[in-house]
Design an enzyme around this catalytic site. Structure first.
Site, PDB file in Angstrom:
ATOM      1  N   GLY A  56      -4.116   1.922  12.168  1.00 45.25           N
ATOM      2  CA  GLY A  56      -3.517   1.971  10.846  1.00 45.25           C
ATOM      3  C   GLY A  56      -2.135   2.571  10.746  1.00 45.25           C
ATOM      4  O   GLY A  56      -1.354   2.177   9.889  1.00 45.25           O
ATOM      5  N   GLU A 111      -0.983   9.899  10.699  1.00 47.76           N
ATOM      6  CA  GLU A 111      -2.146   9.192  10.157  1.00 47.76           C
ATOM      7  C   GLU A 111      -1.673   8.276   9.034  1.00 47.76           C
ATOM      8  O   GLU A 111      -0.688   8.572   8.349  1.00 47.76           O
ATOM      9  CB  GLU A 111      -3.136  10.238   9.632  1.00 47.76           C
ATOM     10  CG  GLU A 111      -4.376   9.724   8.976  1.00 47.76           C
ATOM     11  CD  GLU A 111      -5.373   9.067   9.904  1.00 47.76           C
ATOM     12  OE1 GLU A 111      -5.051   7.962  10.385  1.00 47.76           O
ATOM     13  OE2 GLU A 111      -6.461   9.610  10.108  1.00 47.76           O
ATOM     14  N   LYS A 143      -5.771  11.108  -0.209  1.00 42.29           N
ATOM     15  CA  LYS A 143      -6.583  10.973  -1.433  1.00 42.29           C
ATOM     16  C   LYS A 143      -7.000  12.314  -2.025  1.00 42.29           C
ATOM     17  O   LYS A 143      -7.565  12.356  -3.114  1.00 42.29           O
ATOM     18  CB  LYS A 143      -7.815  10.108  -1.156  1.00 42.29           C
ATOM     19  CG  LYS A 143      -7.455   8.643  -0.966  1.00 42.29           C
ATOM     20  CD  LYS A 143      -8.663   7.756  -0.995  1.00 42.29           C
ATOM     21  CE  LYS A 143      -8.269   6.301  -0.889  1.00 42.29           C
ATOM     22  NZ  LYS A 143      -9.440   5.424  -0.890  1.00 42.29           N
ATOM     23  N   ASP A 170      -5.831  -1.680   6.739  1.00 42.37           N
ATOM     24  CA  ASP A 170      -6.521  -2.957   6.765  1.00 42.37           C
ATOM     25  C   ASP A 170      -7.870  -2.914   6.064  1.00 42.37           C
ATOM     26  O   ASP A 170      -8.396  -1.847   5.749  1.00 42.37           O
ATOM     27  CB  ASP A 170      -6.755  -3.380   8.223  1.00 42.37           C
ATOM     28  CG  ASP A 170      -7.882  -2.586   8.878  1.00 42.37           C
ATOM     29  OD1 ASP A 170      -8.853  -3.202   9.355  1.00 42.37           O
ATOM     30  OD2 ASP A 170      -7.804  -1.337   8.917  1.00 42.37           O
ATOM     31  N   ARG A 176      -2.886  -5.856   7.282  1.00 43.73           N
ATOM     32  CA  ARG A 176      -1.976  -4.880   7.903  1.00 43.73           C
ATOM     33  C   ARG A 176      -0.516  -5.297   7.775  1.00 43.73           C
ATOM     34  O   ARG A 176       0.367  -4.458   7.742  1.00 43.73           O
ATOM     35  CB  ARG A 176      -2.303  -4.725   9.391  1.00 43.73           C
ATOM     36  CG  ARG A 176      -3.587  -4.032   9.688  1.00 43.73           C
ATOM     37  CD  ARG A 176      -3.673  -3.724  11.181  1.00 43.73           C
ATOM     38  NE  ARG A 176      -5.023  -3.402  11.595  1.00 43.73           N
ATOM     39  CZ  ARG A 176      -5.605  -2.210  11.484  1.00 43.73           C
ATOM     40  NH1 ARG A 176      -4.927  -1.214  10.945  1.00 43.73           N
ATOM     41  NH2 ARG A 176      -6.843  -2.022  11.889  1.00 43.73           N
TER      42      ARG A 176
END
Length: 184
Positions: A56, A111, A143, A170, A176
């Site tokens: 990611g 990340e 989040k 994704d 992506r």
């Protein structure tokens, strides 16, 4: 400014994209700001290693490291916790370990998104055992569902509680390629 991908976002892969959450332009601006912050955070004696969590983070990592104005090395980890679902399973599988030594280096883990925090909660202790000089986290999206140790030092955006795709993120390996972040 709308791209062709944004205009056709609702019909990508036969799945509905509800809305563009962060535009390509907004992401580019924030990545430049984060790169400047990282550049100024580390001193001349810091041996900087940027470790991207694949898959990611690869788009974000590439844009970020090209804008950091100091010497650095790059390596990768592959960790999986989603499979084909939209909720983390909590099971972390390390599929690829960094080849670079972390010992006495200033390590920045990059990340794509922090949501459940399971990946970093399991990963950080493993990396600390390798005795880095420092260990920081940089994430594009957070989040804010969990408190981590260490807390993410650099956060691009506080993310809504939606399943997000694009800019490297994704769903079952799709989406992506989108240059923006969207909600499914």
């Amino acid at each position: 400014m709308s791209t062709n991908l944004e205009a056709s976002a609702g019909q990508l892969g036969g799945r509905d994209i509800r809305r563009v959450v962060y535009s390509e332009e907004r992401i580019a601006t924030r990545v430049r700001e984060m790169a400047d912050e990282i550049t100024h955070h580390f001193g001349p004696d810091d041996d900087l290693l940027v470790v991207g969590l694949l898959k990611g983070s690869f788009v974000f990592l590439a844009d970020l490291v090209r804008r950091i104005q100091r010497p650095l090395h790059v390596d990768f980890l592959v960790a999986a916790s989603y499979g084909t679902g939209t909720v983390s399973t909590g099971d972390l599988k390390l599929l690829y370990d960094p080849e670079a030594s972390l010992r006495d280096r200033s390590v920045v883990i990059v990340e794509d998104i922090i949501d459940s925090g399971h990946t970093l909660q399991r990963l950080v202790p493993l990396l600390r055992e390798r005795e880095p000089r420092s260990l920081d986290v940089c994430t594009l999206l957070h989040k804010r569902l969990v408190t981590l140790d260490p807390a993410a030092r650099w956060v691009g955006f506080d993310a809504p509680s939606e399943f997000l795709v694009g800019y490297g993120l994704d769903h079952a390996e799709d989406f992506r390629h989108l240059p923006y972040v969207a909600s499914l």
